[in-house]
Design a protein around this motif. Structure first.
Motif, PDB file in Angstrom:
ATOM      1  N   ILE A   1      10.580  29.629  74.594  1.00 33.93           N
ATOM      2  CA  ILE A   1      10.653  29.876  76.036  1.00 33.93           C
ATOM      3  C   ILE A   1      11.067  31.328  76.302  1.00 33.93           C
ATOM      4  O   ILE A   1      10.530  31.984  77.200  1.00 33.93           O
ATOM      5  CB  ILE A   1      11.628  28.895  76.717  1.00 33.93           C
ATOM      6  N   LYS A   2      12.008  31.843  75.519  1.00 33.49           N
ATOM      7  CA  LYS A   2      12.469  33.219  75.692  1.00 33.49           C
ATOM      8  C   LYS A   2      11.363  34.234  75.448  1.00 33.49           C
ATOM      9  O   LYS A   2      11.308  35.257  76.130  1.00 33.49           O
ATOM     10  CB  LYS A   2      13.627  33.522  74.735  1.00 33.49           C
ATOM     11  N   THR A   3      10.508  33.971  74.486  1.00 29.00           N
ATOM     12  CA  THR A   3       9.473  34.943  74.139  1.00 29.00           C
ATOM     13  C   THR A   3       8.275  34.900  75.077  1.00 29.00           C
ATOM     14  O   THR A   3       7.467  35.807  75.070  1.00 29.00           O
ATOM     15  CB  THR A   3       8.989  34.751  72.699  1.00 29.00           C
ATOM     16  N   HIS A   4       8.170  33.862  75.878  1.00 28.30           N
ATOM     17  CA  HIS A   4       7.038  33.785  76.815  1.00 28.30           C
ATOM     18  C   HIS A   4       7.424  34.180  78.197  1.00 28.30           C
ATOM     19  O   HIS A   4       8.263  34.182  78.821  1.00 28.30           O
ATOM     20  CB  HIS A   4       6.457  32.364  76.832  1.00 28.30           C
TER      21      HIS A   4
ATOM     22  N   THR B   1      12.480  25.458  70.525  1.00 28.18           N
ATOM     23  CA  THR B   1      11.970  25.364  71.897  1.00 28.18           C
ATOM     24  C   THR B   1      12.521  26.459  72.780  1.00 28.18           C
ATOM     25  O   THR B   1      11.757  27.120  73.507  1.00 28.18           O
ATOM     26  CB  THR B   1      12.333  23.973  72.494  1.00 28.18           C
ATOM     27  N   PHE B   2      13.816  26.705  72.725  1.00 25.42           N
ATOM     28  CA  PHE B   2      14.410  27.733  73.586  1.00 25.42           C
ATOM     29  C   PHE B   2      14.025  29.142  73.138  1.00 25.42           C
ATOM     30  O   PHE B   2      13.851  30.027  73.976  1.00 25.42           O
ATOM     31  CB  PHE B   2      15.922  27.566  73.669  1.00 25.42           C
ATOM     32  N   ASP B   3      13.832  29.364  71.841  1.00 27.39           N
ATOM     33  CA  ASP B   3      13.329  30.650  71.365  1.00 27.39           C
ATOM     34  C   ASP B   3      11.916  30.892  71.871  1.00 27.39           C
ATOM     35  O   ASP B   3      11.563  32.006  72.266  1.00 27.39           O
ATOM     36  CB  ASP B   3      13.356  30.732  69.844  1.00 27.39           C
TER      37      ASP B   3
END
Length: 105
Positions: A102-105, A98-100
């Motif tokens: 979020i980082k890529t968007h 989930t956090f990965d």
């Protein structure tokens, strides 16, 4: 990160058990502690203590995270300890994903 452990009426909840699971969960999810506001841990024996069965102990962990909807995972095992360890492992993977994302968007 606040952790609340809830048990059904077939699993005896004790302070010792709660402290043990708190330590295990905090250790595994330590890198996410600033982002998680609280964790709800639900332990259940699906067959009750009168019946024996394989993988009848269930652990559901719900993580409340600032800014996104709660995330939940469930794991079944033959003991409460194994069900918690499996659920924590699943939660760690879900949080990383989930956090990965979020980082890529």
């Amino acid at each position: 990160m606040q952790i609340r452990v809830n048990t059904d009426n077939h699993i005896e909840g004790s302070n010792r058990m709660e402290n043990y699971f708190d330590n295990v969960i905090q250790e595994k999810l330590k890198r996410f502690e600033e982002r998680i506001t609280n964790l709800e841990v639900y332990l259940a024996d699906e067959n009750s203590s009168d019946k024996k069965g394989t993988d009848d102990k269930r652990c559901t962990i719900e993580a409340h995270i600032t800014g996104i909807k709660p995330l939940a995972v469930t794991n079944h095992a033959d003991t409460v300890e194994k069900s918690v360890l499996g659920a924590v492992t699943k939660m760690k993977a879900l949080l990383e994903h989930t956090f990965d994302k979020i980082k890529t968007h």
